[in-house]
Design a protein around this motif. Structure first.
Motif, PDB file in Angstrom:
ATOM      1  N   VAL A  20      61.706 -41.986  50.358  1.00 54.23           N
ATOM      2  CA  VAL A  20      60.604 -42.641  49.658  1.00 54.23           C
ATOM      3  C   VAL A  20      60.169 -43.823  50.507  1.00 54.23           C
ATOM      4  N   VAL A  21      58.881 -43.890  50.802  1.00 52.38           N
ATOM      5  CA  VAL A  21      58.296 -45.063  51.454  1.00 52.38           C
ATOM      6  C   VAL A  21      57.631 -45.839  50.334  1.00 52.38           C
ATOM      7  N   LEU A  22      58.114 -47.041  50.089  1.00 52.01           N
ATOM      8  CA  LEU A  22      57.784 -47.776  48.872  1.00 52.01           C
ATOM      9  C   LEU A  22      57.177 -49.141  49.143  1.00 52.01           C
ATOM     10  N   ASP A  23      55.958 -49.326  48.659  1.00 51.27           N
ATOM     11  CA  ASP A  23      55.319 -50.647  48.670  1.00 51.27           C
ATOM     12  C   ASP A  23      55.864 -51.410  47.465  1.00 51.27           C
ATOM     13  N   LEU A  24      56.098 -52.690  47.603  1.00 51.87           N
ATOM     14  CA  LEU A  24      56.627 -53.465  46.486  1.00 51.87           C
ATOM     15  C   LEU A  24      55.540 -54.020  45.573  1.00 51.87           C
ATOM     16  N   GLN A  25      54.401 -54.378  46.155  1.00 52.86           N
ATOM     17  CA  GLN A  25      53.307 -54.983  45.399  1.00 52.86           C
ATOM     18  C   GLN A  25      52.419 -53.868  44.841  1.00 52.86           C
ATOM     19  N   MET A  26      52.716 -53.462  43.621  1.00 52.48           N
ATOM     20  CA  MET A  26      52.005 -52.347  42.998  1.00 52.48           C
ATOM     21  C   MET A  26      51.438 -52.798  41.649  1.00 52.48           C
TER      22      MET A  26
ATOM     23  N   VAL B  63      65.460 -44.864  50.906  1.00 56.92           N
ATOM     24  CA  VAL B  63      64.299 -45.677  50.524  1.00 56.92           C
ATOM     25  C   VAL B  63      63.932 -46.618  51.657  1.00 56.92           C
ATOM     26  N   ILE B  64      62.679 -46.500  52.082  1.00 56.79           N
ATOM     27  CA  ILE B  64      62.120 -47.398  53.097  1.00 56.79           C
ATOM     28  C   ILE B  64      61.086 -48.270  52.404  1.00 56.79           C
ATOM     29  N   ILE B  65      61.349 -49.552  52.342  1.00 59.96           N
ATOM     30  CA  ILE B  65      60.378 -50.486  51.774  1.00 59.96           C
ATOM     31  C   ILE B  65      59.387 -50.852  52.866  1.00 59.96           C
ATOM     32  N   ALA B  66      58.108 -50.811  52.519  1.00 58.84           N
ATOM     33  CA  ALA B  66      57.037 -51.226  53.425  1.00 58.84           C
ATOM     34  C   ALA B  66      56.223 -52.267  52.673  1.00 58.84           C
ATOM     35  N   THR B  67      56.393 -53.526  53.042  1.00 58.05           N
ATOM     36  CA  THR B  67      55.743 -54.602  52.301  1.00 58.05           C
ATOM     37  C   THR B  67      55.091 -55.620  53.232  1.00 58.05           C
ATOM     38  N   ALA B  68      54.043 -56.233  52.740  1.00 54.31           N
ATOM     39  CA  ALA B  68      53.376 -57.314  53.468  1.00 54.31           C
ATOM     40  C   ALA B  68      53.938 -58.670  53.051  1.00 54.31           C
ATOM     41  N   TYR B  69      54.882 -58.661  52.103  1.00 57.98           N
ATOM     42  CA  TYR B  69      55.403 -59.903  51.525  1.00 57.98           C
ATOM     43  C   TYR B  69      56.909 -59.992  51.728  1.00 57.98           C
ATOM     44  N   PRO B  70      57.337 -60.565  52.861  1.00 58.16           N
ATOM     45  CA  PRO B  70      58.776 -60.646  53.139  1.00 58.16           C
ATOM     46  C   PRO B  70      59.586 -61.294  52.019  1.00 58.16           C
TER      47      PRO B  70
ATOM     48  N   VAL C 193      63.864 -51.947  55.532  1.00 57.13           N
ATOM     49  CA  VAL C 193      62.739 -52.769  55.089  1.00 57.13           C
ATOM     50  C   VAL C 193      61.836 -52.981  56.298  1.00 57.13           C
ATOM     51  N   PHE C 194      60.591 -52.522  56.167  1.00 51.52           N
ATOM     52  CA  PHE C 194      59.587 -52.724  57.197  1.00 51.52           C
ATOM     53  C   PHE C 194      58.560 -53.695  56.658  1.00 51.52           C
ATOM     54  N   PHE C 195      58.092 -54.558  57.528  1.00 50.36           N
ATOM     55  CA  PHE C 195      57.046 -55.491  57.144  1.00 50.36           C
ATOM     56  C   PHE C 195      55.722 -55.006  57.716  1.00 50.36           C
ATOM     57  N   LYS C 196      54.718 -54.962  56.858  1.00 48.92           N
ATOM     58  CA  LYS C 196      53.385 -54.519  57.271  1.00 48.92           C
ATOM     59  C   LYS C 196      52.774 -55.541  58.207  1.00 48.92           C
TER      60      LYS C 196
END
Length: 127
Positions: free
Chosen positions: A52-58, A81-88, A101-104
């Motif tokens: 699952v590639v998951l954005d946190l801000q939904m 689960v791979i988190i992909a977020t712009a908000y560290p 955890v990947f940062f956009k």
């Protein structure tokens, strides 16, 4: 792509979800896209992805709630689960629950290459 490992992309930004889907398909995954946390919970209730590639801000249902659901459901125990977020700051404390955890911005190549390694592990029965 029958028999391909399945990746679920949970991303409310349409263009980003398409880029993620192309990267995952290039790595050999069948990519399913949902654009909200609620849709993710519905999809996960009857499907078991490999990753699952998951954005946190939904909207409405946050990505953190989706992550909690995945980790609480024994049927989804092996899901990566791979988190992909712009908000560290939102990812703080989630390193124990998420596999990566990947940062956009997350590059096409970065996600493709990570997914390809995961796909190899799935094929070998390690995931």
């Amino acid at each position: 792509m029958k028999g391909s490992p399945i990746a679920l992309i949970v991303e409310d930004e349409y263009d980003i979800s398409l880029i993620f889907a192309k990267a995952l398909r290039a790595a050999g995954f069948e990519a399913e896209i949902v654009h909200s946390g609620g849709e993710a919970l519905e999809w996960l209730a009857s499907n078991t992805p490999h990753i699952v590639v998951l954005d946190l801000q939904m909207p409405r249902v946050a990505g953190t709630e989706v992550l909690e659901y995945i980790r609480a459901d024994s049927r989804l125990e092996g899901v990566c689960v791979i988190i992909a977020t712009a908000y560290p700051h939102m990812a703080e404390g989630l390193h124990e629950e998420a596999d990566w955890v990947f940062f956009k911005p997350v590059s096409f190549a970065q996600l493709r290459d990570m997914a390809a390694r995961l796909g190899d592990a799935v094929a070998a029965g390690d995931v």
